[in-house]
Design an enzyme around this catalytic site. Structure first.
Site, PDB file in Angstrom:
ATOM      1  N   ALA A 226       3.077  -0.776   4.850  1.00 27.62           N
ATOM      2  CA  ALA A 226       2.693  -0.759   6.252  1.00 27.62           C
ATOM      3  C   ALA A 226       2.438  -2.120   6.627  1.00 27.62           C
ATOM      4  O   ALA A 226       2.361  -2.603   7.598  1.00 27.62           O
ATOM      5  CB  ALA A 226       1.586   0.174   6.365  1.00 27.62           C
TER       6      ALA A 226
ATOM      7  N   ASN B 210       8.256  -5.460  -0.944  1.00 26.60           N
ATOM      8  CA  ASN B 210       8.060  -4.503  -0.141  1.00 26.60           C
ATOM      9  C   ASN B 210       6.628  -4.221   0.105  1.00 26.60           C
ATOM     10  O   ASN B 210       5.740  -3.664  -0.474  1.00 26.60           O
ATOM     11  CB  ASN B 210       8.565  -3.124  -0.851  1.00 26.60           C
ATOM     12  CG  ASN B 210       8.517  -1.889   0.213  1.00 26.60           C
ATOM     13  OD1 ASN B 210       7.883  -1.796   1.083  1.00 26.60           O
ATOM     14  ND2 ASN B 210       9.077  -0.695  -0.331  1.00 26.60           N
TER      15      ASN B 210
ATOM     16  N   PRO C 254       0.829  -1.258   0.009  1.00 30.20           N
ATOM     17  CA  PRO C 254      -0.168   0.166   0.047  1.00 30.20           C
ATOM     18  C   PRO C 254       0.844   1.257   0.056  1.00 30.20           C
ATOM     19  O   PRO C 254       1.891   1.492   0.752  1.00 30.20           O
ATOM     20  CB  PRO C 254      -0.859  -0.024   1.322  1.00 30.20           C
ATOM     21  CG  PRO C 254       0.105  -1.086   2.225  1.00 30.20           C
ATOM     22  CD  PRO C 254       0.718  -1.892   1.264  1.00 30.20           C
ATOM     23  N   ASN C 255       0.455   2.113  -0.706  1.00 33.64           N
ATOM     24  CA  ASN C 255       1.006   3.803  -0.643  1.00 33.64           C
ATOM     25  C   ASN C 255       2.150   3.760  -1.840  1.00 33.64           C
ATOM     26  O   ASN C 255       2.535   4.721  -1.660  1.00 33.64           O
ATOM     27  CB  ASN C 255       0.890   4.214   0.685  1.00 33.64           C
ATOM     28  CG  ASN C 255      -0.096   4.199   1.315  1.00 33.64           C
ATOM     29  OD1 ASN C 255      -1.025   4.926   0.900  1.00 33.64           O
ATOM     30  ND2 ASN C 255      -0.516   3.798   2.620  1.00 33.64           N
TER      31      ASN C 255
ATOM     32  N   GLU D 248      13.013  -9.260   1.402  1.00 31.89           N
ATOM     33  CA  GLU D 248      12.219  -8.273   1.915  1.00 31.89           C
ATOM     34  C   GLU D 248      12.865  -7.023   1.625  1.00 31.89           C
ATOM     35  O   GLU D 248      14.011  -6.805   1.908  1.00 31.89           O
ATOM     36  CB  GLU D 248      12.142  -8.321   3.291  1.00 31.89           C
ATOM     37  CG  GLU D 248      11.366  -7.241   4.279  1.00 31.89           C
ATOM     38  CD  GLU D 248      11.181  -7.427   5.709  1.00 31.89           C
ATOM     39  OE1 GLU D 248      11.337  -8.624   6.002  1.00 31.89           O
ATOM     40  OE2 GLU D 248      10.734  -6.500   6.261  1.00 31.89           O
TER      41      GLU D 248
ATOM     42  N   ARG E 228       4.986  11.007  -2.336  1.00 32.78           N
ATOM     43  CA  ARG E 228       4.726  10.720  -1.004  1.00 32.78           C
ATOM     44  C   ARG E 228       5.874  11.029  -0.196  1.00 32.78           C
ATOM     45  O   ARG E 228       7.111  10.062  -0.512  1.00 32.78           O
ATOM     46  CB  ARG E 228       4.542   9.359  -1.119  1.00 32.78           C
ATOM     47  CG  ARG E 228       4.159   8.619   0.646  1.00 32.78           C
ATOM     48  CD  ARG E 228       4.131   7.132   0.207  1.00 32.78           C
ATOM     49  NE  ARG E 228       3.957   6.566   1.604  1.00 32.78           N
ATOM     50  CZ  ARG E 228       4.221   5.340   2.039  1.00 32.78           C
ATOM     51  NH1 ARG E 228       4.693   4.575   1.218  1.00 32.78           N
ATOM     52  NH2 ARG E 228       4.199   5.054   3.358  1.00 32.78           N
TER      53      ARG E 228
ATOM     54  N   HIS F 297      12.809  -2.363   2.018  1.00 36.36           N
ATOM     55  CA  HIS F 297      12.381  -1.195   2.297  1.00 36.36           C
ATOM     56  C   HIS F 297      13.151  -0.025   1.746  1.00 36.36           C
ATOM     57  O   HIS F 297      14.407  -0.108   1.865  1.00 36.36           O
ATOM     58  CB  HIS F 297      12.099  -0.914   3.658  1.00 36.36           C
ATOM     59  CG  HIS F 297      11.369  -2.126   4.350  1.00 36.36           C
ATOM     60  ND1 HIS F 297      10.067  -2.181   4.211  1.00 36.36           N
ATOM     61  CD2 HIS F 297      11.723  -3.273   4.747  1.00 36.36           C
ATOM     62  CE1 HIS F 297       9.502  -3.264   4.806  1.00 36.36           C
ATOM     63  NE2 HIS F 297      10.369  -3.822   5.304  1.00 36.36           N
TER      64      HIS F 297
ATOM     65  N   TYR G 190      11.118   8.840   1.307  1.00 36.81           N
ATOM     66  CA  TYR G 190      11.193   7.761   0.239  1.00 36.81           C
ATOM     67  C   TYR G 190      11.813   8.311  -1.208  1.00 36.81           C
ATOM     68  O   TYR G 190      12.007   7.288  -2.016  1.00 36.81           O
ATOM     69  CB  TYR G 190       9.703   7.287  -0.213  1.00 36.81           C
ATOM     70  CG  TYR G 190       9.119   6.909   1.083  1.00 36.81           C
ATOM     71  CD1 TYR G 190       9.494   5.524   1.513  1.00 36.81           C
ATOM     72  CD2 TYR G 190       7.760   7.412   1.898  1.00 36.81           C
ATOM     73  CE1 TYR G 190       8.993   5.024   2.831  1.00 36.81           C
ATOM     74  CE2 TYR G 190       7.286   6.815   2.930  1.00 36.81           C
ATOM     75  CZ  TYR G 190       7.798   5.730   3.427  1.00 36.81           C
ATOM     76  OH  TYR G 190       7.364   5.161   4.372  1.00 36.81           O
TER      77      TYR G 190
ATOM     78  N   ARG H 157      13.211   4.779  12.133  1.00 35.37           N
ATOM     79  CA  ARG H 157      11.883   5.295  12.261  1.00 35.37           C
ATOM     80  C   ARG H 157      11.254   5.076  13.471  1.00 35.37           C
ATOM     81  O   ARG H 157      11.932   4.365  14.529  1.00 35.37           O
ATOM     82  CB  ARG H 157      11.514   4.993  11.095  1.00 35.37           C
ATOM     83  CG  ARG H 157      12.052   5.670   9.890  1.00 35.37           C
ATOM     84  CD  ARG H 157      11.384   5.294   8.432  1.00 35.37           C
ATOM     85  NE  ARG H 157      10.242   6.189   8.426  1.00 35.37           N
ATOM     86  CZ  ARG H 157       9.477   5.852   7.457  1.00 35.37           C
ATOM     87  NH1 ARG H 157       9.510   5.023   6.443  1.00 35.37           N
ATOM     88  NH2 ARG H 157       8.209   6.680   7.487  1.00 35.37           N
TER      89      ARG H 157
END
Ligand code: DQA
Length: 149
Positions: free
Chosen positions: A78, A75, A11-12, A99, A19, A101, A24, A108
């Site tokens: 969330a 990725n 998502p996103n 994985e 964004r 990111h 990012y 964070r």
């Protein structure tokens, strides 16, 4: 035949470019796909690059992957931090998982330090921005080469 890597984005991530660019970066998901295609060509891999905002759709694609993919790069956005469903689907698929990111999730908020995906991932690449996807493809190529011999 070239080994196929399923690259899933959660998502996103369709909003990349606009964004939170300070976190990012300024590249769009389309730019990242272009990078991935170029890297996959170099490595002799084929890729299937997808994005969904829906947890169920991501689960469906993972369920279909045993027929079509040799490894999965994900990725999960969330859902990384919330989704037992994605973890279960990835485990059931039985493919090597890498994985990714864009951001360094460990620098964070505390809620981003936990990842369900990491429970099943061979490895995690985070904090290198869009380049992380290229690194993940290199890792997939290595894993699949080993799996082949
Ligand atoms: C992300 C990190 C997640 O915590 C966040 O929810 C995202 C993007 C990353 O690529 O840095 O959507 O997965």
């Amino acid at each position: 035949m070239a080994k196929n890597v399923l690259i899933l984005n959660g998502p996103n991530l369709n909003m990349l470019g606009s964004r939170e660019p300070e976190i990012y970066g300024s590249e769009t998901l389309g730019d990242i796909e272009t990078r991935c295609r170029a890297e996959a060509d170099k490595l002799g891999l084929s890729i299937d690059f997808r994005q969904s905002n829906s947890e169920g759709e991501l689960v469906d694609w993972i369920q279909q992957s045993p027929d079509s993919a040799d490894a999965i790069i994900i990725n999960a956005g969330a859902y990384t931090h919330t989704s037992v469903a994605l973890l279960d689907a990835l485990r059931a698929a039985g493919k090597p998982v890498i994985e990714v990111h864009l951001s360094n999730i460990f620098q964070r908020e505390a809620f981003r330090h936990e990842s369900y995906i990491s429970q099943t991932a061979r490895g995690v690449i985070c904090g290198f921005g869009a380049h992380g996807y290229e690194l993940a493809l290199q890792a997939a190529a290595k894993i699949l080469e080993v799996a082949q011999s």
